[in-house]
Design a protein around this motif. Structure first.
Motif, short mmCIF file in Angstrom:
data_model
loop_
_atom_site.label_atom_id
_atom_site.label_comp_id
_atom_site.label_asym_id
_atom_site.label_seq_id
_atom_site.Cartn_x
_atom_site.Cartn_y
_atom_site.Cartn_z
N UNK A 1 0.82 -1.21 0.00
CA UNK A 1 0.00 0.00 0.00
C UNK A 1 0.85 1.26 0.00
N UNK A 2 0.40 2.25 -0.71
CA UNK A 2 1.02 3.57 -0.69
C UNK A 2 1.26 4.00 0.77
N UNK A 3 2.50 4.23 1.18
CA UNK A 3 2.76 4.57 2.58
C UNK A 3 2.20 5.92 3.00
N UNK A 4 1.74 6.71 2.04
CA UNK A 4 1.21 8.03 2.37
C UNK A 4 -0.26 8.05 2.73
N UNK A 5 -0.93 6.88 2.73
CA UNK A 5 -2.36 6.84 3.07
C UNK A 5 -2.57 5.99 4.31
N UNK A 6 -3.64 6.29 5.04
CA UNK A 6 -4.03 5.47 6.17
C UNK A 6 -4.41 4.08 5.67
N UNK A 7 -4.01 3.05 6.40
CA UNK A 7 -4.27 1.69 5.93
C UNK A 7 -4.50 0.74 7.08
N UNK B 1 -7.06 -6.49 -8.70
CA UNK B 1 -7.03 -5.49 -7.63
C UNK B 1 -7.74 -4.26 -8.14
N UNK B 2 -8.61 -3.68 -7.32
CA UNK B 2 -9.27 -2.45 -7.74
C UNK B 2 -9.51 -1.56 -6.53
N UNK B 3 -9.89 -0.32 -6.82
CA UNK B 3 -10.17 0.62 -5.75
C UNK B 3 -10.29 2.03 -6.28
N UNK B 4 -10.39 2.98 -5.37
CA UNK B 4 -10.47 4.39 -5.77
C UNK B 4 -9.09 4.99 -5.97
N UNK B 5 -9.04 6.05 -6.73
CA UNK B 5 -7.81 6.84 -6.83
C UNK B 5 -7.90 7.94 -5.78
N UNK B 6 -6.99 7.91 -4.81
CA UNK B 6 -7.03 8.89 -3.71
C UNK B 6 -5.79 9.77 -3.80
N UNK B 7 -5.59 10.37 -4.96
CA UNK B 7 -4.43 11.26 -5.14
C UNK B 7 -4.87 12.67 -5.50
N UNK B 8 -6.15 12.97 -5.28
CA UNK B 8 -6.70 14.24 -5.72
C UNK B 8 -7.88 14.59 -4.82
N UNK C 1 0.09 2.07 -10.94
CA UNK C 1 0.98 2.16 -9.78
C UNK C 1 1.49 3.59 -9.60
N UNK C 2 1.81 4.24 -10.69
CA UNK C 2 2.30 5.62 -10.63
C UNK C 2 1.22 6.55 -10.08
N UNK C 3 -0.01 6.34 -10.50
CA UNK C 3 -1.12 7.20 -10.08
C UNK C 3 -1.51 6.96 -8.63
N UNK C 4 -1.53 5.70 -8.21
CA UNK C 4 -2.04 5.35 -6.88
C UNK C 4 -0.95 5.29 -5.80
N UNK D 1 1.90 -0.80 -4.95
CA UNK D 1 2.74 -1.73 -5.70
C UNK D 1 2.00 -3.05 -5.80
N UNK D 2 1.60 -3.43 -7.01
CA UNK D 2 0.82 -4.64 -7.25
C UNK D 2 1.73 -5.79 -7.71
N UNK D 3 1.34 -7.01 -7.34
CA UNK D 3 1.96 -8.23 -7.87
C UNK D 3 3.47 -8.26 -7.65
N UNK D 4 3.90 -7.73 -6.52
CA UNK D 4 5.34 -7.62 -6.24
C UNK D 4 5.99 -8.97 -5.97
#
Length: 237
Positions: free
Chosen positions: A16-22, A142-149, A205-208, A211-214
């Motif tokens: 998960x993006x380390x910049x978001x609550x998880x 894998x799916x979800x919302x884009x939370x970069x905006x 991955x760049x937008x969200x 890191x998928x399928x690592x």
């Protein structure tokens, strides 16, 4: 989560993006990361097999608040908002197990979606995924919302974040050849259909920031995540 036999393991794992609550939770048929700040998932991942698409469990309709999920939304947050309770992992993929069907109605698996998307191109892509699983035997999603905006708005007493866009990434690692593809869809009308939303997994991955399928070998991951050949997927029958 069920694991595939053979070469690859843990393909439902997401960094998960380390910049978001998880907050991570594994349900019967899906794994997810929940964002307590936004009251929606960061991502939901699952395996889908040919056998699972032929399940006979009837669709449920018992949406529920998961007491183990901090910041889980409530039904009243969505009521009268103008948005659907949009499944990330769809009920149609959970017909193989009553527990999986029940679990996918957790509000931890929901995002506010405009009906034109939820019942339009998003639904079409869900149906295509089931077809692809039947053809290839096994795929990973894998799916979800884009939370970069900024959100479109907030709804309900919980102030549930309404995403502007959604993503979905799919790999078919056991097909010949192995395939991967991503999609970014607006929360609204999808002009030109889902093919106009096809992108590489690298781009998602760049937008969200996820890191998928690592767990794939580096060479396989690089190959699958750089592909965007919608025609290769769309010609499968």
């Amino acid at each position: 989560m069920q694991q595939a036999s053979g070469e690859y393991k843990d393909l439902t794992k997401v960094i998960t993006n380390p910049g978001v609550q998880s907050q991570f939770k594994s349900y019967t048929g899906m794994d997810l990361s929940f964002n307590s700040d936004c009251h929606i998932p960061n991502w939901v991942s699952w395996e889908l097999t040919d056998e699972e698409t032929n399940g006979t469990v009837s669709r449920g309709d018992e949406f529920f608040v998961d007491p183990e999920i901090r910041g889980c939304a409530y039904d009243y947050d969505y009521r009268g908002s103008g948005y659907d309770r949009g499944h990330m992992a769809p009920a149609g993929d959970m017909k193989w197990s009553q527990n999986a069907m029940d679990d996918c109605f957790s509000f931890a698996n929901m995002c506010p979606q405009l009906h034109v998307l939820n019942n339009g191109s998003w639904k079409t892509l869900e149906e295509k995924c089931r077809t692809w699983a039947q053809i290839d035997g096994r795929i990973y999603i894998v799916c979800g919302p884009v939370i970069d905006e900024e959100p479109l708005e907030y709804i309900g007493e919980s102030r549930v974040w309404v995403p502007r866009r959604f993503f979905k990434v799919i790999i078919s690692p056991y097909s010949t050849p192995a395939r991967g593809i991503g999609f970014i869809m607006p929360n609204g009308t999808v002009v030109g259909g889902m093919q106009n939303c096809a992108v590489t997994i690298d781009e998602v991955e760049k937008i969200t920031g996820h890191d998928f399928f690592s767990t794939l070998p580096d060479d396989v991951e690089a190959k699958l995540e750089s592909q965007c050949n919608f025609h290769q997927w769309s010609t499968l029958k």
